[in-house]
Design an enzyme around this catalytic site. Structure first.
Site, PDB file in Angstrom:
ATOM      1  N   HIS A  35       0.816  -1.217   0.000  1.00 16.34           N
ATOM      2  CA  HIS A  35       0.000   0.000   0.000  1.00 16.34           C
ATOM      3  C   HIS A  35       0.851   1.269   0.000  1.00 16.34           C
ATOM      4  O   HIS A  35       0.736   2.114  -0.894  1.00 16.34           O
ATOM      5  CB  HIS A  35      -0.920   0.008   1.219  1.00 16.34           C
ATOM      6  CG  HIS A  35      -1.876  -1.134   1.254  1.00 16.34           C
ATOM      7  ND1 HIS A  35      -2.692  -1.471   0.194  1.00 16.34           N
ATOM      8  CD2 HIS A  35      -2.164  -2.039   2.221  1.00 16.34           C
ATOM      9  CE1 HIS A  35      -3.420  -2.512   0.503  1.00 16.34           C
ATOM     10  NE2 HIS A  35      -3.116  -2.881   1.732  1.00 16.34           N
ATOM     11  N   CYS A  60      -6.919  -6.795   2.740  1.00 19.05           N
ATOM     12  CA  CYS A  60      -8.237  -6.670   3.370  1.00 19.05           C
ATOM     13  C   CYS A  60      -9.309  -7.417   2.595  1.00 19.05           C
ATOM     14  O   CYS A  60     -10.423  -7.620   3.090  1.00 19.05           O
ATOM     15  CB  CYS A  60      -8.621  -5.198   3.509  1.00 19.05           C
ATOM     16  SG  CYS A  60      -8.600  -4.291   1.953  1.00 19.05           S
TER      17      CYS A  60
END
Length: 443
Positions: free
Chosen positions: A10, A42
Site C-alpha cells: 500500500h 483486506c
C-alpha cells in the site's frame, strides 16, 4: 536523482506512483521480495468466502503499470543490507541467488509488516497457516477445500472476517483468543456482546479468555488438535491471525524506533537519518487521541503516508495530520465502525474520561421501516474533548464514525458536537441527528 524504494504494497505503491509523476526525471528503483505488488490483503476473506470471485480484482497496480511510469521494478529481490552513510544497498536476486549493490540519493522504506508467529510446540505441523499476502490466501483456499473443522487464532478484524467466510462455506469453525472478548482493541463490551451473539447464532464456537499453548498432530504430520490453557480443540486447519510486527530489521539501531521496531517519522515522513523516508506498516503513526506515536497498521494510514512521502521528498510541503485509527467491519448483517480510543483503552491508559451511549432508532418511527443503532462517544471529563467513538447497527450508519474521526482530529468537544449543522430528512435520520443527540445528552 536515484530513489530506492524497498517494499511495494500500500504505502510503497502510493509513494512510487506519486514520485513518478512529481519527479519524472528521477530514476526510481523498486525492490520487492514477493512475486506481486499492491495486493489488498483486506480482501482475503472476501475472496475466500466468494464475495469477490476474481482474485485479480484485489490488485490495484502491477510491475507493468509502474514500468509505464518509468519505474524499474526488481521483483523477487531482497535487500540484505542498507549502508545509510554511503547511501548504498546490498541486494540478492532470489531467483538466481546472485547479489549486487545499488546506490541511492533518497531511500523510501515501505517494508510493511509480517504476521506474529508464536514459538509453540507443534508449529512445524502441516496445515498451520498465516494470513497476510496473496500466496497465503491461495494456500488457505486450497487447504480449506479438504478441511471440515477450521480453527482461527486471533479475534481481531482479520480473524473475525475469516470465521464468517469459513462458516458460510459450511465449515465447523472455532475462534480462539486470549482476551475475554472479540475485537477487544476496537470496541467496548456493549458492542462486542452483540457481535458475539451474532457469531454464536451462526454456529461459530468462541473459545475466549484462553491462550494457545501448542498443537498436536496426527500420524501424517498434520495438525489435529489445538491445545489451550482451557482445553483442546480438534481441527483440520489452523489460521494464525495473532497480529503483526513491523518489518524494519534493515534499519535496526540506525534510525529511531518504538520498542517494537516501528520506525519513528516526523510530520513529513522523514526518519532520524537525512534522505531516508518511511511510510506504512513499517512505521509508527501520530495517534491524535493521545498525541503520541503508536503502531496502528492500517491500509488507510499506509496510502496517506506513502502519498505524503512523494509530496515531501524534496522539501517539507504537506504535513501528516495524524490518525484516529478509524476502521470498520461488516459481520453478517451488522455494520460496525470505530475511531479513536475505546473507553476500556482510555481508562487503561490512565485517562480520566466519560462516555455517552445512545440506543435509538436511526430514523422516525412513522417511516415504513427503521433500525436501532447503538452509538458510543468517549470524551475527556475535564475538557469534553472527543477521543473515541463506536457505532453498530443493521442499517449502514458507519459514515457517522468518519464524521467523528474528523471531530477528534480537530479536537472538538462534546459541547461543539451538540450543535454541529447536520441535515434532517426522514429517509435518513431524525430532526436531532444522532451525533447531536450524543453531544446534548453528554452535556
Amino acid at each position: 536523482m536515484r530513489i530506492a524504494v524497498i517494499g511495494c504494497t500500500h504505502a510503497g505503491t502510493a509513494a512510487i506512483m506519486g514520485m513518478a509523476k512529481l519527479y519524472p526525471e528521477a530514476e526510481i528503483h523498486v525492490y520487492e521480495r514477493n512475486d506481486n505488488i499492491s495486493f489488498l490483503s483486506c480482501g482475503i476473506a472476501l475472496h475466500i468466502g466468494g464475495v469477490v470471485p476474481q482474485a485479480e480484482g484485489l490488485f490495484y497496480s502491477s510491475p507493468d503499470q509502474l514500468k509505464g511510469l518509468g519505474v524499474q521494478t526488481f521483483m523477487r529481490h531482497e535487500v540484505l543490507e542498507i549502508n545509510t552513510e554511503d547511501k548504498r544497498l546490498r541486494v540478492r536476486n532470489l531467483l538466481n541467488d546472485e547479489t549486487f549493490e545499488d546506490q541511492y540519493d533518497k531511500l523510501v522504506m515501505t517494508t510493511g509488516s509480517w504476521p506474529i508467529i508464536p514459538k509453540l510446540e507443534g508449529m512445524e505441523l502441516e496445515n498451520i497457516l498465516l494470513c497476510k499476502n496473496y500466496n497465503h490466501m491461495q494456500t488457505i483456499i486450497q487447504k480449506a477445500k479438504h478441511a471440515q473443522k477450521i480453527t482461527v487464532i486471533g479475534a481481531g478484524y482479520i480473524g473475525i472476517e475469516l470465521v464468517e467466510a469459513f462458516e458460510e462455506l459450511g465449515k465447523q469453525v472455532t475462534l480462539i483468543d486470549n482476551m475475554d472478548r472479540v475485537l477487544y482493541k476496537y470496541l467496548d463490551q456493549e458492542f462486542t456482546d452483540e457481535t458475539e451473539r451474532t457469531l454464536q447464532g451462526e454456529g461459530i464456537q468462541l473459545a475466549l479468555d484462553q491462550t494457545v499453548t501448542g498443537f498436536e498432530g496426527d500420524a501424517n504430520g498434520q495438525v489435529a488438535r489445538v491445545i489451550t490453557t482451557k482445553g483442546a480443540y480438534e481441527t483440520d486447519l489452523v489460521v494464525l491471525c495473532i497480529g503483526f510486527r513491523p518489518n524494519t530489521d534493515l534499519l535496526r539501531d540506525k534510525v529511531d524506533m518504538l520498542p517494537n521496531g516501528a520506525i519513528l517519522v516526523d510530520e513529513y515522513m522523514r526518519t532520524s537519518i537525512p534522505d531516508v523516508y518511511a511510510a506504512g506498516d513499517s512505521c509508527a503513526v501520530l495517534y491524535n487521541p493521545t498525541k503520541a506515536h503508536a503502531y496502528i497498521p492500517l491500509a488507510t494510514n499506509a496510502v496517506r503516508m506513502g502519498t505524503l512521502v512523494a509530496r515531501n521528498l524534496m522539501k517539507p510541503t504537506v504535513r501528516y495530520m495524524g490518525t484516529q485509527g478509524t476502521s470498520g467491519i461488516k459481520i453478517y448483517d451488522l455494520h460496525i465502525a470505530s475511531t479513536g480510543m475505546t473507553e476500556t483503552a482510555a481508562l487503561a491508559a490512565g485517562m480520566i474520561v466519560k462516555s455517552i451511549t445512545i440506543h435509538e432508532n436511526y430514523r422516525p418511527e412513522f417511516m415504513p421501516t427503521y433500525e436501532q443503532v447503538t452509538l458510543k462517544v468517549v470524551y475527556e471529563e475535564q475538557t469534553g474533548r472527543i477521543i473515541g467513538a463506536q457505532v453498530l447497527s443493521r442499517a449502514d450508519l458507519t459514515q457517522a464514525i468518519n464524521t467523528l474521526s474528523v471531530c477528534i482530529q480537530n479536537e472538538m468537544t462534546m459541547d461543539e458536537l451538540s450543535f454541529v449543522d447536520f441535515f434532517f430528512q426522514p429517509h435518513y435520520n431524525k430532526p436531532w441527528n444522532l451525533l447531536n443527540q450524543a453531544g446534548l445528552q453528554a452535556i
